[in-house]
Design an enzyme around this catalytic site. Structure first.
Site, PDB file in Angstrom:
ATOM      1  N   THR A  90       0.803  -1.243   0.000  1.00 29.60           N
ATOM      2  CA  THR A  90       0.000   0.000   0.000  1.00 29.60           C
ATOM      3  C   THR A  90       0.832   1.287   0.000  1.00 29.60           C
ATOM      4  OG1 THR A  90      -0.411  -0.442   2.344  1.00 29.60           O
ATOM      5  CG2 THR A  90      -2.253  -0.806   0.839  1.00 29.60           C
ATOM      6  N   HIS A 114      -4.958  -4.515 -17.921  1.00 23.40           N
ATOM      7  CA  HIS A 114      -4.511  -4.041 -16.598  1.00 23.40           C
ATOM      8  C   HIS A 114      -5.563  -3.058 -16.091  1.00 23.40           C
ATOM      9  CE1 HIS A 114      -0.588  -6.026 -16.929  1.00 23.40           C
ATOM     10  NE2 HIS A 114      -0.860  -5.910 -18.217  1.00 23.40           N
ATOM     11  N   ARG A 115      -6.496  -3.606 -15.304  1.00 22.59           N
ATOM     12  CA  ARG A 115      -7.734  -2.889 -14.983  1.00 22.59           C
ATOM     13  C   ARG A 115      -7.571  -1.834 -13.918  1.00 22.59           C
ATOM     14  NH1 ARG A 115     -10.054  -8.494 -13.428  1.00 22.59           N
ATOM     15  NH2 ARG A 115      -7.835  -8.631 -12.984  1.00 22.59           N
ATOM     16  N   GLU A 121      -9.278   7.010 -23.938  1.00 26.21           N
ATOM     17  CA  GLU A 121      -8.739   6.750 -25.280  1.00 26.21           C
ATOM     18  C   GLU A 121      -9.277   7.745 -26.300  1.00 26.21           C
ATOM     19  OE1 GLU A 121      -9.334   2.711 -26.600  1.00 26.21           O
ATOM     20  OE2 GLU A 121      -8.018   2.956 -28.344  1.00 26.21           O
ATOM     21  N   ALA A 124     -12.560   7.113 -31.774  1.00 27.47           N
ATOM     22  CA  ALA A 124     -12.721   6.916 -33.224  1.00 27.47           C
ATOM     23  C   ALA A 124     -14.190   7.004 -33.630  1.00 27.47           C
ATOM     24  CB  ALA A 124     -12.112   5.583 -33.634  1.00 27.47           C
ATOM     25  N   ARG A 226       4.846  -7.207 -18.114  1.00 21.06           N
ATOM     26  CA  ARG A 226       5.099  -6.788 -19.491  1.00 21.06           C
ATOM     27  C   ARG A 226       6.559  -6.459 -19.784  1.00 21.06           C
ATOM     28  NH1 ARG A 226       0.604  -8.955 -21.664  1.00 21.06           N
ATOM     29  NH2 ARG A 226      -1.254  -8.202 -20.595  1.00 21.06           N
TER      30      ARG A 226
HETATM   31  C1  LIG Z   1       2.303 -13.506 -20.859  1.00 20.81           C
HETATM   32  C2  LIG Z   1       0.839 -13.187 -20.719  1.00 20.81           C
HETATM   33  C3  LIG Z   1      -0.108 -13.945 -21.397  1.00 20.81           C
HETATM   34  C4  LIG Z   1      -1.477 -13.666 -21.252  1.00 20.81           C
HETATM   35  N1  LIG Z   1      -2.400 -14.408 -21.945  1.00 20.81           N
HETATM   36  C5  LIG Z   1      -3.718 -14.117 -21.849  1.00 20.81           C
HETATM   37  C6  LIG Z   1      -4.711 -14.861 -22.582  1.00 20.81           C
HETATM   38  O1  LIG Z   1      -4.388 -15.788 -23.308  1.00 20.81           O
HETATM   39  N2  LIG Z   1      -6.018 -14.497 -22.474  1.00 20.81           N
HETATM   40  C7  LIG Z   1      -6.416 -13.476 -21.658  1.00 20.81           C
HETATM   41  O2  LIG Z   1      -7.606 -13.209 -21.572  1.00 20.81           O
HETATM   42  N3  LIG Z   1      -5.505 -12.761 -20.949  1.00 20.81           N
HETATM   43  C8  LIG Z   1      -4.186 -13.044 -21.028  1.00 20.81           C
HETATM   44  N4  LIG Z   1      -3.265 -12.294 -20.331  1.00 20.81           N
HETATM   45  C9  LIG Z   1      -3.755 -11.194 -19.477  1.00 20.81           C
HETATM   46  C10 LIG Z   1      -3.721 -11.582 -18.003  1.00 20.81           C
HETATM   47  O3  LIG Z   1      -4.585 -12.671 -17.745  1.00 20.81           O
HETATM   48  C11 LIG Z   1      -4.127 -10.381 -17.119  1.00 20.81           C
HETATM   49  O4  LIG Z   1      -5.448 -10.014 -17.432  1.00 20.81           O
HETATM   50  C12 LIG Z   1      -3.249  -9.177 -17.339  1.00 20.81           C
HETATM   51  O5  LIG Z   1      -1.893  -9.555 -17.297  1.00 20.81           O
HETATM   52  C13 LIG Z   1      -3.526  -8.124 -16.275  1.00 20.81           C
HETATM   53  O6  LIG Z   1      -3.079  -8.612 -15.033  1.00 20.81           O
HETATM   54  P1  LIG Z   1      -3.855  -8.295 -13.696  1.00 20.81           P
HETATM   55  O7  LIG Z   1      -5.255  -8.805 -13.749  1.00 20.81           O
HETATM   56  O8  LIG Z   1      -2.992  -8.785 -12.568  1.00 20.81           O
HETATM   57  O9  LIG Z   1      -3.823  -6.675 -13.692  1.00 20.81           O
HETATM   58  P2  LIG Z   1      -4.914  -5.654 -13.151  1.00 20.81           P
HETATM   59  O10 LIG Z   1      -6.171  -5.756 -13.922  1.00 20.81           O
HETATM   60  O11 LIG Z   1      -4.230  -4.320 -13.118  1.00 20.81           O
HETATM   61  O12 LIG Z   1      -5.188  -6.125 -11.709  1.00 20.81           O
HETATM   62  C14 LIG Z   1      -4.181  -6.083 -10.694  1.00 20.81           C
HETATM   63  C15 LIG Z   1      -4.680  -6.947  -9.546  1.00 20.81           C
HETATM   64  O13 LIG Z   1      -5.880  -6.338  -9.016  1.00 20.81           O
HETATM   65  C16 LIG Z   1      -6.812  -7.340  -8.689  1.00 20.81           C
HETATM   66  N5  LIG Z   1      -8.037  -7.122  -9.476  1.00 20.81           N
HETATM   67  C17 LIG Z   1      -8.229  -6.217 -10.475  1.00 20.81           C
HETATM   68  N6  LIG Z   1      -9.493  -6.267 -10.908  1.00 20.81           N
HETATM   69  C18 LIG Z   1     -10.098  -7.239 -10.206  1.00 20.81           C
HETATM   70  C19 LIG Z   1     -11.391  -7.785 -10.209  1.00 20.81           C
HETATM   71  N7  LIG Z   1     -12.341  -7.347 -11.022  1.00 20.81           N
HETATM   72  N8  LIG Z   1     -11.661  -8.777  -9.347  1.00 20.81           N
HETATM   73  C20 LIG Z   1     -10.737  -9.241  -8.504  1.00 20.81           C
HETATM   74  N9  LIG Z   1      -9.492  -8.777  -8.439  1.00 20.81           N
HETATM   75  C21 LIG Z   1      -9.170  -7.792  -9.285  1.00 20.81           C
HETATM   76  C22 LIG Z   1      -6.160  -8.692  -8.975  1.00 20.81           C
HETATM   77  O14 LIG Z   1      -5.526  -9.137  -7.814  1.00 20.81           O
HETATM   78  C23 LIG Z   1      -5.085  -8.356  -9.979  1.00 20.81           C
HETATM   79  O15 LIG Z   1      -3.998  -9.249  -9.968  1.00 20.81           O
HETATM   80  C24 LIG Z   1      -1.901 -12.577 -20.426  1.00 20.81           C
HETATM   81  C25 LIG Z   1      -0.942 -11.823 -19.751  1.00 20.81           C
HETATM   82  C26 LIG Z   1       0.408 -12.103 -19.888  1.00 20.81           C
HETATM   83  C27 LIG Z   1       1.422 -11.245 -19.159  1.00 20.81           C
END
Ligand SMILES: Cc1cc2nc3c(=O)[nH]c(=O)nc-3n(C[C@H](O)[C@H](O)[C@H](O)COP(=O)(O)OP(=O)(O)OC[C@H]3O[C@@H](n4cnc5c(N)ncnc54)[C@H](O)[C@@H]3O)c2cc1C
Length: 304
Positions: A90, A114-115, A121, A124, A226
């Site tokens: 944190t 990365h939500r 954006e 368009a 990334r």
């Molecule tokens: C090498 C690689 C291959 C991938 N291949 C695929 C693929 O084939 N198909 C595909 O769909 N995606 C794919 N992804 C995307 C991946 O699954 C993640 O969606 C993306 O990397 C974002 O990561 P994140 O969810 O940790 O990030 P963020 O969305 O920034 O979230 C960060 C953290 O916040 C928490 N969080 C955020 N939102 C929520 C929520 N709504 N509920 C609960 N917890 C939440 C989680 O703990 C999460 O780890 C790939 C990613 C990588 C790096």
């Protein structure tokens, strides 16, 4: 090359010429980068538009202190490294950064996953997209990987790479010309189609743009995934520029991140057992280790 118009360049020069005094913490190395587009790929860029906080903001929040603190830099470094090592995350959320990014649509689709960021954006529906496409350099055109379904293998031979580049350029330009026809007004022999519909025909290597704001904790999460060697080259190219930005912005955090996240490897309980047995001189093989073949391979590749 960032393909900015004269008007855009004049706006940047004006923004950079306006200095103000402030009591808020600033980072000279990041101020030096502020507003400047840093080129990525063939037409993309990243610009730092704004930021809040620095290494000392992380320390300040962790100690819940009143001022910027009087502790020695070495103590601050020790604290930041402790926070990073123990996933005490944190305090890193106290810093924020806002970027303006120009990127191909297919890279944006990966990035938007990365939500935990705020995004706005280029529309368009409202504006006309530019005739700008990402065309990979020949050294980035490779065959499908045989052992990784999500990766690429050997680089294409030069002749095949040229053919692929020509196809990418031809199709992108053809689709863009059709887009121009579709959005063109009827009096100029266009179809008069709404921009929100005509855009569906653009190729995925067309460049889009957005403002992207995120806190330092989630900025690091983005980089962990990334800037990793397994990430697709095109998004990694952006992540590598963001690593440079991180080093300028929060150098102690950047160092701890490289040591404890980017350059690290997580050992599972079974992996630890294997290593303990090896250290005690006891035999252990993949079949009896509890590790899958892939995990076994990853473990020894990492330790090699
Ligand atoms: C090498 C690689 C291959 C991938 N291949 C695929 C693929 O084939 N198909 C595909 O769909 N995606 C794919 N992804 C995307 C991946 O699954 C993640 O969606 C993306 O990397 C974002 O990561 P994140 O969810 O940790 O990030 P963020 O969305 O920034 O979230 C960060 C953290 O916040 C928490 N969080 C955020 N939102 C929520 C929520 N709504 N509920 C609960 N917890 C939440 C989680 O703990 C999460 O780890 C790939 C990613 C990588 C790096």
């Amino acid at each position: 090359m960032t393909d900015l118009t004269d008007t855009q360049l004049a706006e940047l020069t004006e923004a950079r010429s306006q200095g103000v005094t402030t009591l808020r913490p600033t980072v000279p190395a990041l101020e030096a980068l502020l507003f400047e587009p840093i080129p990525v790929l063939d037409h993309g860029f990243i610009r730092v538009v704004d930021y809040m906080g620095d290494d000392s903001a992380v320390v300040q929040a962790a100690r819940v202190s009143y001022g910027r603190g009087t502790k020695a830099v070495s103590e601050d470094r020790g604290l930041i490294r402790y926070l990073m090592r123990h996933w005490h995350s944190t305090p890193f959320e106290m810093c924020e950064i806002k970027l303006h990014v120009k990127l191909p649509i297919f890279v944006a689709r990966q990035w938007i996953r990365h939500r935990t960021a705020n995004v706005n954006e280029y529309s368009a529906r409202y504006s006309v997209m530019d005739r700008e496409f990402y065309i990979p350099e020949p050294q980035h055109l490779a065959v499908q990987s045989s052992d990784n379904k999500q990766g690429r293998g050997d680089v294409l031979d030069q002749d095949t790479a040229q053919v692929v580049r020509q196809i990418l350029m031809r199709d992108a330009h053809q689709n863009y010309s059709d887009y121009e026809f579709m959005i063109g007004p009827e009096e100029k022999c266009g179809a008069g189609l709404a921009r929100e519909l005509a855009r569906m025909n653009l190729t995925l290597n067309t460049y889009t743009q957005w403002y992207w704001k995120v806190d330092l904790h989630n900025f690091l999460n983005f980089l962990r995934l990334r800037a990793d060697a397994h990430a697709q080259y095109e998004i990694r190219a952006y992540a590598e520029i963001m690593m440079q930005i991180l080093r300028a912005w929060a150098p102690i955090t950047a160092e701890a991140f490289c040591d404890y996240r980017l350059g690290s490897f997580t050992l599972s309980a079974q992996m630890l057992k294997v290593l303990r047995r090896r250290m005690d001189g006891l035999p252990v093989d993949q079949a009896s280790s509890g590790l899958s073949k892939r995990e076994w391979q990853e473990l020894w590749e990492t330790l090699a």
